[in-house]
Design an enzyme around this catalytic site. Structure first.
Site, short mmCIF file in Angstrom:
data_model
loop_
_atom_site.label_atom_id
_atom_site.label_comp_id
_atom_site.label_asym_id
_atom_site.label_seq_id
_atom_site.Cartn_x
_atom_site.Cartn_y
_atom_site.Cartn_z
N CYS A 254 0.94 -1.22 -0.15
CA CYS A 254 0.11 -0.04 0.01
C CYS A 254 0.94 1.33 -0.17
O CYS A 254 2.02 1.12 0.11
CB CYS A 254 -0.84 -0.02 1.26
N ARG B 250 2.86 1.22 -6.68
CA ARG B 250 2.78 0.14 -5.86
C ARG B 250 1.70 -0.93 -5.82
O ARG B 250 1.90 -2.12 -5.22
CB ARG B 250 2.82 0.90 -4.40
N TRP C 36 -4.15 -1.96 -0.66
CA TRP C 36 -3.97 -3.09 -1.38
C TRP C 36 -4.60 -4.28 -0.47
O TRP C 36 -4.02 -4.59 0.79
CB TRP C 36 -2.40 -3.65 -1.81
N ASN D 258 -0.15 0.73 6.63
CA ASN D 258 0.47 -0.32 5.87
C ASN D 258 0.94 -1.38 6.70
O ASN D 258 1.35 -1.09 7.68
CB ASN D 258 1.62 0.25 5.05
N GLY D 259 0.88 -2.53 6.19
CA GLY D 259 1.19 -3.82 6.90
C GLY D 259 0.14 -4.49 7.43
O GLY D 259 -1.07 -4.59 7.05
N GLU E 3 14.16 -16.03 -15.48
CA GLU E 3 13.77 -14.57 -15.42
C GLU E 3 13.02 -13.94 -16.65
O GLU E 3 12.20 -13.22 -16.54
CB GLU E 3 15.11 -13.48 -15.36
N LYS F 31 9.32 -12.49 -16.39
CA LYS F 31 8.64 -11.27 -17.04
C LYS F 31 7.30 -11.43 -17.86
O LYS F 31 6.39 -10.54 -17.94
CB LYS F 31 9.83 -10.73 -18.07
N GLU G 178 4.40 -12.05 -15.52
CA GLU G 178 4.11 -10.97 -14.84
C GLU G 178 3.36 -9.64 -15.52
O GLU G 178 2.33 -9.26 -15.16
CB GLU G 178 5.45 -10.11 -14.24
N HIS H 154 13.34 -34.39 -18.68
CA HIS H 154 12.65 -34.89 -17.39
C HIS H 154 11.30 -34.45 -17.23
O HIS H 154 10.66 -34.04 -16.14
CB HIS H 154 13.44 -34.45 -16.14
N LYS I 97 4.96 -3.18 -6.49
CA LYS I 97 6.48 -2.99 -6.71
C LYS I 97 7.26 -3.41 -5.63
O LYS I 97 8.32 -4.31 -5.88
CB LYS I 97 6.75 -1.45 -6.72
#
Length: 610
Positions: A2, A27, A74, A100-101, A483, A487, A490, A506, A605
């Site tokens: 948040c 964020r 959030w 926040n938290g 990576e 991406k 995401e 495998h 973020k």
């Protein structure tokens, strides 16, 4: 995740709070709100959805006042709704808080407060805090907040205003939720992240864990949660408002992809002595004699930083001959790691505030391990709590999907690996000079890769409708396969998996058919022949091969359906070049699919809660 902003000074608070909220949109959030104090009245406005919806509410009925707080939420406790949006008030609507938290014991506190007659209007853990402060209000706002904070369990950042103290803003921090104080001329700013303050001030104070800030126009008082005074000087941050603007690019992510040559150059700057073949990192915090005595290194990180750490494992073991473990930070504490003073723990975090990474660092320190942080934000929690720090100097990164922070981390890891190798006497000095010279050439080579942006866009258009994608790599390029897949997941919302190419037989080989694009990372180097054989296996099953290969490689050009060329470079430096076409491919596929690349759904973020 948040966002918190606050202001106290001579201006109308709303003129500061709303632009600051917009600068924190990256964020991730689902609702937003603002509270101000004006002539003994508390005014609260909030709305579900994007900040534009809050703006519509504010245009109809703008709150007045020169002190206020604002928030983007959030959801963790309670679905997105007007009732659950912040700010929250107490029973008498005399104070408002943003938070926040996560409060771990909020249910018990809520039940106790309800028995005392408090009435709740939301499903959030946050509202409990407002009622706790109300319980202690006869002690004045600062003491009431300290007493309330001592009853809370969890990690949190809280900011509060009250009509009973109209010129005051009080904030508390405990755990991994950051709070930044901005120092202005006769005014003070508060935010959960530095970008919110850009354009207003570059002088900041970072509120420490277990600390309170009492803010008035032109005055800042810091203390502990027991009221003990804290002295701290402001720090000048190197970023400005221009750094937080798109600068003509369609998206922040694209801008940051193109800023990578400069990010790499800055991370190397004044740390590499080519003539002497030395690495100089004064802020490392550990003398060479302590580096010699190490018997193990442990990287801890999350997400993209974890993939950088996996590259770091190859580098450190090769140059320093030091055994390396790589841990998912969120799992580190739960495996009962065996640590002591001869273990170097290296947390990697772009923000320096990632909750799991910070918790892992604290676990390592409790067991006596030494620590060096790799992060991008000066004065962040991870940087302050580690014994030393290697800053990446990538500049502010707004896009949720990390790009330039990743390649800056890779650069920092190369420097760290070489530094360890030299200190421990294992690095070949001729090889070191070759690597450092090659590293100096990398920014120009990166610019050449970026010049192929339009070609990569055309490739993205060909595969944008794909439902699945497989990424394969070996050695240093295995983490790059992870990576690249991350991406694509995401920002384009395409199911993608990264695998060591040796693992293809495998399991993943069962998925390959004429509809499956396979990105094969195949530049010339030690794993080239093995990767070429893997490409043959994919083609034998009608798979579509997109090869990231050395420019001019005719053999791969014949095998692959599409080639994304990268310049020839030393094996140890190739990940810095390979990362770019993978980022651009994901970016263009996402844009062509109509996705919001800067603010992907469900993501934020900085993950500052566990």
């Amino acid at each position: 995740m948040c966002g918190i902003v606050g202001y106290v000074g001579p201006r109308e608070a709303l003129t500061v709070l709303l632009p600051a909220l917009r600068r924190l949109e990256y964020r991730g959030y689902d609702s937003a709100g603002v509270a101000t104090v004006h002539r003994g009245t508390l005014e609260v406005r909030k709305a579900v959805g994007k900040i534009a919806r809050l703006e519509a509410v504010l245009q109809k009925d703008p709150p007045r006042g020169a002190v206020g707080v604002a928030h983007t939420r959030w959801a963790t406790h309670g679905r997105p709704s007007d009732a659950n949006a912040h700010p929250h008030t107490d029973c008498t609507a005399s104070l408002a808080i943003v938070h926040n938290g996560i409060i771990g014991n909020y249910r018990e506190l809520r039940q106790a407060l309800a028995r005392e007659g408090h009435r709740f209007h939301s499903q959030t853990d946050t509202e409990v805090i407002a009622h706790l402060i109300e319980r202690h209000r006869e002690n004045g706002l600062p003491e009431a907040m300290r007493r309330a904070a001592r009853e809370l369990q969890g990690a949190y950042a809280i900011a509060c205003v009250t009509k009973e103290a109209p010129g005051m803003l009080v904030a508390v921090r405990c755990g991994s939720s950051p709070l930044i104080i901005g120092v202005g001329e006769g005014e003070v700013f508060l935010a959960s992240d530095i970008p919110a303050l850009l354009g207003e001030t570059r002088e900041i104070l970072v509120l420490g864990e277990g600390e309170q800030a009492i803010l008035r126009a032109g005055d800042i008082t810091l203390c502990t949660l027991t009221g003990e005074p804290v002295q701290r000087s402001a720090t000048t941050i190197p970023w400005d408002r221009e750094a937080a603007e798109k600068g003509g690019y369609a998206h922040f992510m694209l801008k940051e992809i193109f800023e990578q040559p400069e990010a790499v150059r800055n991370t190397m700057r004044d740390r590499v002595d080519l003539e002497a073949g030395e690495i100089r990192i004064p802020e490392l915090g550990l003398p060479d004699r302590e580096l010699v005595g190490l018997n193990r290194l442990c990287f801890v990180a999350c997400g993209t930083s974890l993939n950088a750490a996996l590259v770091g494992k190859y580098l450190v073991e090769a140059f320093a001959r030091l055994p390396v473990e790589v841990d998912v930070a969120s799992e580190f504490r739960y495996r009962q790691p065996v640590l002591d003073s001869r273990v170097l723990t290296v947390p990697i975090s772009q923000s320096g505030e990632t909750a799991d990474t910070l918790a892992a660092l604290r676990e390592a320190r409790e067991q006596g391990a030494r620590s060096v942080a790799i992060c991008n934000v000066v004065g962040s929690s991870v940087a302050r709590e580690a014994d030393g720090v290697l800053y990446t100097r990538a500049g502010i990164e707004i896009g949720v999907a990390s790009t330039k922070a990743f390649t800056a981390q890779l650069t920092a890891l190369i420097l760290l690996a070489v530094k360890l190798g030299l200190a421990r006497g294992f690095a070949d000095r001729a090889l070191v000079r070759t690597v450092l010279k090659g590293l100096g050439d990398i920014p120009d080579l990166m610019a050449g890769v970026l010049a192929q942006n339009e070609m990569i866009r055309a490739v993205g258009a060909r595969f944008a409708a794909s439902r699945d994608c497989l990424y394969l790599g070996r050695g240093l390029h295995y983490p790059l396969a992870l990576e690249g897949a991350l991406k694509l997941k995401e920002i384009a919302y395409i199911h993608a998996e990264g695998y060591s190419a040796g693992e293809m037989k495998h399991g993943p080989i069962a998925l390959i058919d004429e509809h499956m694009p396979v990105v094969a990372i195949t530049p010339r180097g030690p794993t080239y022949e093995k990767m070429a054989a893997n490409i043959e296996e994919v083609k034998a099953r009608d798979g579509i091969v997109i090869a990231v290969a050395t420019a001019g490689d005719s053999e791969i050009g014949v095998q692959a359906d599409v080639v994304l060329p990268v310049p020839a470079a030393l094996y140890w430096l190739q990940p810095l070049l390979v990362a770019l076409p993978l980022q651009l491919l994901a970016y263009h596929m996402a844009v062509l699919r109509g996705c919001d690349v800067d603010q992907p759904r469900n993501l934020a973020k900085s993950v500052t809660v566990e």
